[in-house]
Design a protein around this motif. Sequence first.
Motif, mmCIF file in Angstrom:
data_model
loop_
_atom_site.group_PDB
_atom_site.id
_atom_site.type_symbol
_atom_site.label_atom_id
_atom_site.label_comp_id
_atom_site.label_asym_id
_atom_site.label_seq_id
_atom_site.Cartn_x
_atom_site.Cartn_y
_atom_site.Cartn_z
ATOM 1 N N TYR A 92 -9.749 1.667 5.765
ATOM 2 C CA TYR A 92 -9.129 1.764 4.323
ATOM 3 C C TYR A 92 -10.003 1.293 3.385
ATOM 4 N N CYS A 96 0.633 -1.200 0.075
ATOM 5 C CA CYS A 96 -0.101 0.091 0.046
ATOM 6 C C CYS A 96 0.893 1.149 -0.145
ATOM 7 N N THR A 97 0.781 2.180 -1.023
ATOM 8 C CA THR A 97 1.518 3.255 -1.124
ATOM 9 C C THR A 97 0.734 4.577 -0.571
ATOM 10 N N CYS A 98 -0.526 4.498 -0.168
ATOM 11 C CA CYS A 98 -1.426 5.257 0.112
ATOM 12 C C CYS A 98 -0.847 6.188 1.409
ATOM 13 N N THR A 140 -7.638 0.940 -1.852
ATOM 14 C CA THR A 140 -7.281 1.476 -3.239
ATOM 15 C C THR A 140 -6.084 0.562 -3.866
ATOM 16 N N CYS A 141 -5.308 -0.078 -2.723
ATOM 17 C CA CYS A 141 -4.171 -0.847 -3.198
ATOM 18 C C CYS A 141 -4.561 -2.212 -3.239
HETATM 19 ZN ZN LIG Z 1 -3.143 1.987 -0.527
#
Ligand SMILES: [Zn+2]
Length: 318
Positions: A122, A106-108, A125-126
Amino acid sequence: MIRSRLAPTPSGYLHLGNALNFLLTWLLVRRRGGVLKLRIDDADASRSRPEFVADIFRQLEWLGLTWDEGPTGPDDFAARHSQLQRLELYRALLTQLGESGRLFFCTCSRRQINQATVNGLYPGTCRNRRSLPTVPHAIRIQVPPEWSVSLPVATTGPLTTTGPQPASPTGDFILWRRDGLPAYQLASLADDLADRINLVVRGRDLLASSAAQLYLAGQLGAAGQGFWTATFCHHPLIAAPDGRKLSKSDQDLSLAAMREHGATPTRIYREVAAWLGLDPGPIGSLGELRAAFNASPAAISCASPAPAGRPDLQSRKA
Ligand SMILES: [Zn+2]
């Protein structure tokens, strides 16, 4: 043999709520002739400070609490017992969990999550990202939205509560942080498994943490079973005088401040007695609190989670 732990986080001065948790844990373990470990959860290096570590030992000594395993003092803790010295243990658990096929990168940023979330969880997204990103990233685990577990909630004396509480982990939660350190849920479970902890005493504010850790333990098959058969005591919290939950930012209710204002250990023992529905009047020492507690087996009730919630069993059914 009962095995439990005191697991303070050195991110603030201990307060009255910590003292009640420690005393209750100590009473439960000593009543059954079990083993008590002191484990200071300092994996969150950004919030951990030496003065808070020192405060833990100072207040435990003041309360007269003894433990059978773990550090003997701040120097011993720094030399041999910091969680930062057990990163290999945590990495090994991360690898084991990776076999579930549910981990993702996860890069968020926190801001991106806050913008995209609808329910505070969460937003996923990833979720399908399996290739290693070239930018800083965390590692999360997929949790099916429908997964939940019923957790036993302890009742103490006059503080009546309802039966088992359903608790879901907080969406796809973090196992490894972007700063390269294990997240609380992973480190805490790894230590509990390594220490063969079978009694977990924590406040009801940590129900979601217990659910998250049980979810992880459920991914480990037989290796995680001990955590599912552990006894959990999610006890009521004591509130600040205005009804708020006590927190480490309540400097006035830190044990250090209470001592400065003349509080004695006996006062704390009596608070615990009243909290457990025991008569605080005759309590003048830790020994007397222990005797009163031993004579009142109904002062608190604890139980294991319903096994039906184990994620590996649930998916086998499906
Ligand atoms: Zn993420």
